[in-house]
Design a protein around this motif. Structure first.
Motif, mmCIF file in Angstrom:
data_model
loop_
_atom_site.group_PDB
_atom_site.id
_atom_site.type_symbol
_atom_site.label_atom_id
_atom_site.label_comp_id
_atom_site.label_asym_id
_atom_site.label_seq_id
_atom_site.Cartn_x
_atom_site.Cartn_y
_atom_site.Cartn_z
ATOM 1 N N HIS A 96 0.796 -1.305 -0.038
ATOM 2 C CA HIS A 96 0.104 0.134 0.068
ATOM 3 C C HIS A 96 0.667 1.189 -0.112
ATOM 4 C CE1 HIS A 96 -4.376 0.791 0.912
ATOM 5 N NE2 HIS A 96 -3.980 1.415 -0.090
ATOM 6 N N ASP A 123 -10.200 -0.965 3.142
ATOM 7 C CA ASP A 123 -9.015 -1.395 3.779
ATOM 8 C C ASP A 123 -9.418 -1.846 5.434
ATOM 9 O OD1 ASP A 123 -6.201 -1.727 5.092
ATOM 10 O OD2 ASP A 123 -5.515 0.133 3.629
ATOM 11 N N HIS A 125 -7.462 -1.058 7.362
ATOM 12 C CA HIS A 125 -6.425 -0.184 8.235
ATOM 13 C C HIS A 125 -6.583 1.125 7.808
ATOM 14 C CE1 HIS A 125 -4.270 -4.055 8.014
ATOM 15 N NE2 HIS A 125 -4.010 -4.022 9.258
ATOM 16 N N ASP A 127 -4.033 3.545 7.713
ATOM 17 C CA ASP A 127 -3.001 3.733 7.142
ATOM 18 C C ASP A 127 -2.768 5.256 7.297
ATOM 19 O OD1 ASP A 127 -2.506 1.304 6.432
ATOM 20 O OD2 ASP A 127 -3.500 1.412 4.603
ATOM 21 N N HIS A 129 -0.771 6.978 9.610
ATOM 22 C CA HIS A 129 0.616 6.932 10.382
ATOM 23 C C HIS A 129 1.263 8.092 9.487
ATOM 24 C CE1 HIS A 129 0.846 4.654 13.805
ATOM 25 N NE2 HIS A 129 0.411 3.539 13.320
ATOM 26 N N THR A 134 4.769 5.965 12.980
ATOM 27 C CA THR A 134 4.820 4.739 12.820
ATOM 28 C C THR A 134 5.663 4.101 13.901
ATOM 29 O OG1 THR A 134 4.917 3.117 11.150
ATOM 30 C CG2 THR A 134 6.252 4.986 10.760
ATOM 31 N N SER A 136 5.716 0.679 13.921
ATOM 32 C CA SER A 136 6.357 -0.588 12.814
ATOM 33 C C SER A 136 7.467 -0.145 12.100
ATOM 34 C CB SER A 136 5.000 -0.993 12.234
ATOM 35 O OG SER A 136 4.441 -0.608 11.180
ATOM 36 N N ASN A 138 6.711 0.466 9.082
ATOM 37 C CA ASN A 138 6.276 0.133 7.788
ATOM 38 C C ASN A 138 5.463 1.157 7.121
ATOM 39 O OD1 ASN A 138 7.146 -2.440 8.413
ATOM 40 N ND2 ASN A 138 5.257 -3.276 9.154
ATOM 41 N N HIS A 140 3.783 1.291 4.216
ATOM 42 C CA HIS A 140 2.562 1.300 3.894
ATOM 43 C C HIS A 140 1.433 1.422 4.599
ATOM 44 C CE1 HIS A 140 1.552 -3.143 5.548
ATOM 45 N NE2 HIS A 140 2.002 -2.575 6.483
ATOM 46 N N GLY A 141 1.658 1.772 6.026
ATOM 47 C CA GLY A 141 0.733 2.511 6.867
ATOM 48 C C GLY A 141 0.685 3.896 7.115
ATOM 49 N N ASP A 177 -4.189 1.910 15.001
ATOM 50 C CA ASP A 177 -3.316 2.012 16.207
ATOM 51 C C ASP A 177 -3.437 3.294 16.777
ATOM 52 O OD1 ASP A 177 -1.891 -0.129 15.250
ATOM 53 O OD2 ASP A 177 -0.367 0.889 13.964
ATOM 54 N N GLU A 180 -2.807 6.641 15.206
ATOM 55 C CA GLU A 180 -3.815 6.830 14.222
ATOM 56 C C GLU A 180 -5.241 7.171 14.597
ATOM 57 O OE1 GLU A 180 -3.010 4.001 10.631
ATOM 58 O OE2 GLU A 180 -3.329 2.772 12.253
ATOM 59 N N ASP A 225 -7.430 -2.306 -0.825
ATOM 60 C CA ASP A 225 -6.409 -3.358 -0.130
ATOM 61 C C ASP A 225 -7.109 -4.623 0.102
ATOM 62 O OD1 ASP A 225 -4.815 -4.318 1.886
ATOM 63 O OD2 ASP A 225 -4.183 -2.530 2.853
ATOM 64 N N ASP A 227 -6.789 -6.661 2.304
ATOM 65 C CA ASP A 227 -7.391 -7.007 3.628
ATOM 66 C C ASP A 227 -8.545 -6.395 4.105
ATOM 67 O OD1 ASP A 227 -6.677 -4.322 5.010
ATOM 68 O OD2 ASP A 227 -4.580 -5.069 5.237
ATOM 69 N N THR A 239 -1.164 -8.949 6.127
ATOM 70 C CA THR A 239 -1.623 -8.410 7.423
ATOM 71 C C THR A 239 -3.190 -8.578 7.250
ATOM 72 O OG1 THR A 239 -2.194 -6.339 5.853
ATOM 73 C CG2 THR A 239 -0.216 -6.334 7.535
ATOM 74 N N GLU A 270 -1.671 -4.880 -1.660
ATOM 75 C CA GLU A 270 -1.225 -5.873 -0.763
ATOM 76 C C GLU A 270 -1.278 -7.051 -1.134
ATOM 77 O OE1 GLU A 270 0.048 -5.455 2.310
ATOM 78 O OE2 GLU A 270 0.181 -3.108 2.068
HETATM 79 N N1 ARG Z 1 -1.108 0.278 11.374
HETATM 80 C C1 ARG Z 1 -0.086 -0.818 11.097
HETATM 81 C C2 ARG Z 1 1.239 -0.375 11.003
HETATM 82 O O1 ARG Z 1 1.601 0.794 10.809
HETATM 83 C C3 ARG Z 1 -0.557 -1.812 10.073
HETATM 84 C C4 ARG Z 1 -0.530 -1.068 8.663
HETATM 85 C C5 ARG Z 1 -1.157 -2.114 7.601
HETATM 86 N N2 ARG Z 1 -1.483 -1.320 6.374
HETATM 87 C C6 ARG Z 1 -1.588 -1.981 5.216
HETATM 88 N N3 ARG Z 1 -1.670 -1.146 4.142
HETATM 89 N N4 ARG Z 1 -1.815 -3.202 5.103
HETATM 90 O O2 ARG Z 1 2.383 -1.258 10.889
#
Ligand code: ARG
Ligand code: MN
Ligand code: MN
Length: 305
Positions: A96, A123, A125, A127, A129, A134, A136, A138, A140-141, A177, A180, A225, A227, A239, A270
């Protein structure tokens, strides 16, 4: 419709390898053939190639692959803004984090066209952040926060024409989160979490959003997404979160989007084909695009109940 396929084999927005196989899986699952069968013209522009990743300083030590994600963002912004001149871009991800670039590209095009940009986020999530919040690491969030133009993206190029929160609508949300949650409460944004869908179904909340897009002659970027879907029907995602959209709910969203005629660009994100079960998730995603692009059981009005 002239559909423009863009592969975005980005894997660096999270830590589980495999999303880079997504574009290949969509091609194998027959995305182009599905669109052609619906009488659309299809142009596969191949995979977008990011420029070189240049080292950047980042204050959050958790964040990883930021230079690579910035390179992808630049390349995708240009590719999507250009593709929108010629047709409807369908971006085959990739994780993502690609939406940092695709939404930016849509924003650039919308600004040139003098139209407001709306974003539909399907989604589990939110996303939202930033590079700073963030935990994680990651990326993609993070694309929603980037599109909003929130501070906290320091080494990244600024988002071109930020999308107002009021123009963003999320569906399927069931994992948020703490940082978020705070961000969502601080802005005017529509969060249709699973609770809303359980109580009202998907039709009324989606129609309400689409009516606003239409009233403002907006462009509509849809980011789907994997998920968003329940893991029982879509296992090929890193995820998974239980309690997602059902097969029928997902198709209904796509059918309503088709009827609206409002969608101007689409992300498919994803998909991790390495986690799939005989291609069923890839095939489901292709079928959902089919519904979005006009596939239905009856193509003329028939008597229903
Ligand atoms: N909120 C979590 C993170 O920041 C999960 C994010 C998942 N995002 C996604 N695009 N699948 O790690
Ligand atoms: Mn996501
Ligand atoms: Mn997600």
């Amino acid at each position: 419709t002239h559909c423009i396929l863009l592969g975005a084999p980005i894997d660096e927005g999270q830590r589980r390898p495999g999303c880079l196989m997504g574009p290949a899986a969509y091609r194998v699952a027959g995305l182009a053939q599905t669109l052609t069968a619906l009488n659309h013209s299809v142009e596969d522009r191949g995979d977008v190639i990011p420029g070189p990743a240049r080292p950047v300083a980042c204050t959050n030590p958790a964040v990883h692959h930021l230079p690579e994600v910035i390179a992808w963002t630049d390349a995708l912004r240009t590719a999507v803004a250009e593709a929108l001149d010629d047709g409807l871009p369908i971006i085959m991800g990739g994780d993502h984090a690609l939406a940092l670039g695709t939404v930016a590209g849509a924003a650039v095009h919308a600004e040139r066209a003098g139209r407001p940009l709306f974003v539909l986020w399907l989604d589990a999530h939110s996303d939202i952040h930033t590079v700073r919040t963030t935990t994680s690491g990651n990326l993609h969030g993070t694309p929603i926060a980037y599109a909003l133009g929130l501070p906290g993206f320091d080494p990244c190029p600024p988002f071109p024409h930020p999308v107002p929160g009021a123009n963003i609508c999320m569906f399927g949300i069931r994992s948020v989160d703490p940082a978020e949650h705070a961000a969502l409460l601080a802005i005017d944004i529509t969060v249709n979490d699973m609770r809303v869908l359980d109580e009202h179904g998907i039709v009324a909340p989606l129609r309400a959003f689409l009516d606003r897009v239409e009233a403002e002659n907006g462009m509509l970027h849809v980011s789907l997404d994997v998920d968003f879907l329940d893991p029982s029907i879509a296992p090929a995602v890193g995820t998974t979160v239980p309690g997602g959209a059902t097969f029928r709910e997902a198709h209904l969203v796509m059918e309503l989007l088709h009827e609206s005629g409002l969608v101007t660009s689409l992300d498919l994100v994803e998909l991790n084909p390495f986690l799939d079960d005989r291609g069923r998730t890839a095939k489901l995603m292709v079928d959902l695009v089919g519904s979005l692009m006009g596939r239905k059981v009856f193509d003329r009005p028939t008597r229903s109940f």
